[in-house]
Write an enzyme that holds these catalytic residues in place. Sequence first.
Site, mmCIF file in Angstrom:
data_model
loop_
_atom_site.group_PDB
_atom_site.id
_atom_site.type_symbol
_atom_site.label_atom_id
_atom_site.label_comp_id
_atom_site.label_asym_id
_atom_site.label_seq_id
_atom_site.Cartn_x
_atom_site.Cartn_y
_atom_site.Cartn_z
ATOM 1 N N ARG A 46 0.942 -1.179 -0.003
ATOM 2 C CA ARG A 46 -0.089 0.049 -0.009
ATOM 3 C C ARG A 46 0.786 1.427 -0.033
ATOM 4 O O ARG A 46 0.490 2.380 -0.178
ATOM 5 C CB ARG A 46 -0.819 -0.077 1.273
ATOM 6 C CG ARG A 46 -2.138 -1.081 1.232
ATOM 7 C CD ARG A 46 -3.203 -0.553 0.014
ATOM 8 N NE ARG A 46 -3.756 0.424 0.395
ATOM 9 C CZ ARG A 46 -4.998 0.343 1.210
ATOM 10 N NH1 ARG A 46 -5.525 -0.660 1.508
ATOM 11 N NH2 ARG A 46 -5.589 1.730 1.122
ATOM 12 N N HIS A 82 15.743 -10.633 5.298
ATOM 13 C CA HIS A 82 16.538 -10.969 4.073
ATOM 14 C C HIS A 82 16.283 -9.854 3.228
ATOM 15 O O HIS A 82 15.439 -10.196 2.278
ATOM 16 C CB HIS A 82 16.204 -12.306 3.498
ATOM 17 C CG HIS A 82 16.772 -12.887 2.586
ATOM 18 N ND1 HIS A 82 16.993 -14.300 2.639
ATOM 19 C CD2 HIS A 82 17.665 -12.610 1.702
ATOM 20 C CE1 HIS A 82 17.742 -14.683 1.483
ATOM 21 N NE2 HIS A 82 18.053 -13.260 0.785
ATOM 22 N N GLU A 123 20.241 -11.929 6.507
ATOM 23 C CA GLU A 123 20.415 -13.027 5.553
ATOM 24 C C GLU A 123 20.586 -12.255 4.262
ATOM 25 O O GLU A 123 20.020 -11.133 3.967
ATOM 26 C CB GLU A 123 19.373 -13.920 5.351
ATOM 27 C CG GLU A 123 19.101 -14.743 6.585
ATOM 28 C CD GLU A 123 18.130 -15.892 6.327
ATOM 29 O OE1 GLU A 123 17.618 -16.570 7.395
ATOM 30 O OE2 GLU A 123 17.124 -15.531 5.379
ATOM 31 N N HIS A 165 13.713 -22.527 6.244
ATOM 32 C CA HIS A 165 13.008 -22.717 5.008
ATOM 33 C C HIS A 165 11.939 -23.757 4.941
ATOM 34 O O HIS A 165 12.202 -24.917 4.978
ATOM 35 C CB HIS A 165 14.001 -22.875 3.900
ATOM 36 C CG HIS A 165 13.384 -22.599 2.731
ATOM 37 N ND1 HIS A 165 13.731 -21.208 2.095
ATOM 38 C CD2 HIS A 165 12.527 -23.030 1.528
ATOM 39 C CE1 HIS A 165 12.869 -21.117 0.970
ATOM 40 N NE2 HIS A 165 12.182 -22.092 0.577
ATOM 41 N N ASP A 166 10.687 -23.602 5.221
ATOM 42 C CA ASP A 166 9.541 -24.152 5.091
ATOM 43 C C ASP A 166 9.296 -24.988 6.329
ATOM 44 O O ASP A 166 8.518 -25.660 6.454
ATOM 45 C CB ASP A 166 9.456 -25.119 3.834
ATOM 46 C CG ASP A 166 9.095 -24.331 2.684
ATOM 47 O OD1 ASP A 166 8.751 -23.291 2.722
ATOM 48 O OD2 ASP A 166 9.365 -25.186 1.494
ATOM 49 N N HIS A 195 7.624 -17.214 6.422
ATOM 50 C CA HIS A 195 6.508 -17.201 5.795
ATOM 51 C C HIS A 195 5.376 -18.229 6.523
ATOM 52 O O HIS A 195 4.250 -17.634 6.324
ATOM 53 C CB HIS A 195 6.939 -17.951 4.410
ATOM 54 C CG HIS A 195 5.665 -18.095 3.649
ATOM 55 N ND1 HIS A 195 5.179 -17.008 2.814
ATOM 56 C CD2 HIS A 195 4.778 -19.131 3.343
ATOM 57 C CE1 HIS A 195 4.191 -17.359 1.916
ATOM 58 N NE2 HIS A 195 3.853 -18.519 2.155
#
Length: 237
Positions: free
Chosen positions: A18, A43, A70, A190-191, A214
Amino acid sequence: MTKLSVNINKIATLRNARGGNVPDLLKVATDLQNFGAQGITIHPRPDERHIRYQDARDLKAIVHTEYNIEGNPQHNFIDLVLECKPTQVTLVPDAIGAITSSAGWDTKKNEAYLIEVVQEFQRNGIRTSIFVDPVLEIIEGAKKIGTDRIELYTEAFAHQYSLGNKNGIDPYVEAAKLANELGLGINAGHDLSLDNVQFFNQNIPGLLEVSIGHALISEALYLGLDNVVNMYLNKLK
């Protein structure tokens, strides 16, 4: 206890959508630490599509836990890290324009380059970590480079775990055992998610820290940030 460092890239992505300052990245970082997170990870990428370089500078005054930056150690990134002097820098071999990280370093092919970069950061009192796949030769290469830690790239584990294949953790266990023998600290990311992080943590000897962004932010859409952080902390005990 394995430490939880929360990657706040997705907060910056939402803010940037936004063009204003909602959500406030600095307030979120402060709140996450108050909720119990033991570190904040960012990151920044060259196009600044989520974390901006100025965010990295502003967060320096906000992060009172572990501050982890990172990225691919190109000139601008190196200069930023040396300016901010975070607790830790994690070196990731991102290609320009990559959506997310997709592989760890080839520590043999990039040995000379990584030695130079790692030594520069260490001379400035910054702990170094190298993002790697769970391959024994790669771990041995990381030791030769002189890094303080490695970060195990856990996408393959997470995928296999989602399929019900718990043997997908085996290469990570072997990599961790070797890293322990070589005196390398072990991070992972990661994941990783609420679904798989407890199993991973229970099976990886000497795991010091996980960096999760995430999945944690996505889970917080339903469960709330405070609640999710503490759910992770309980699974990492």
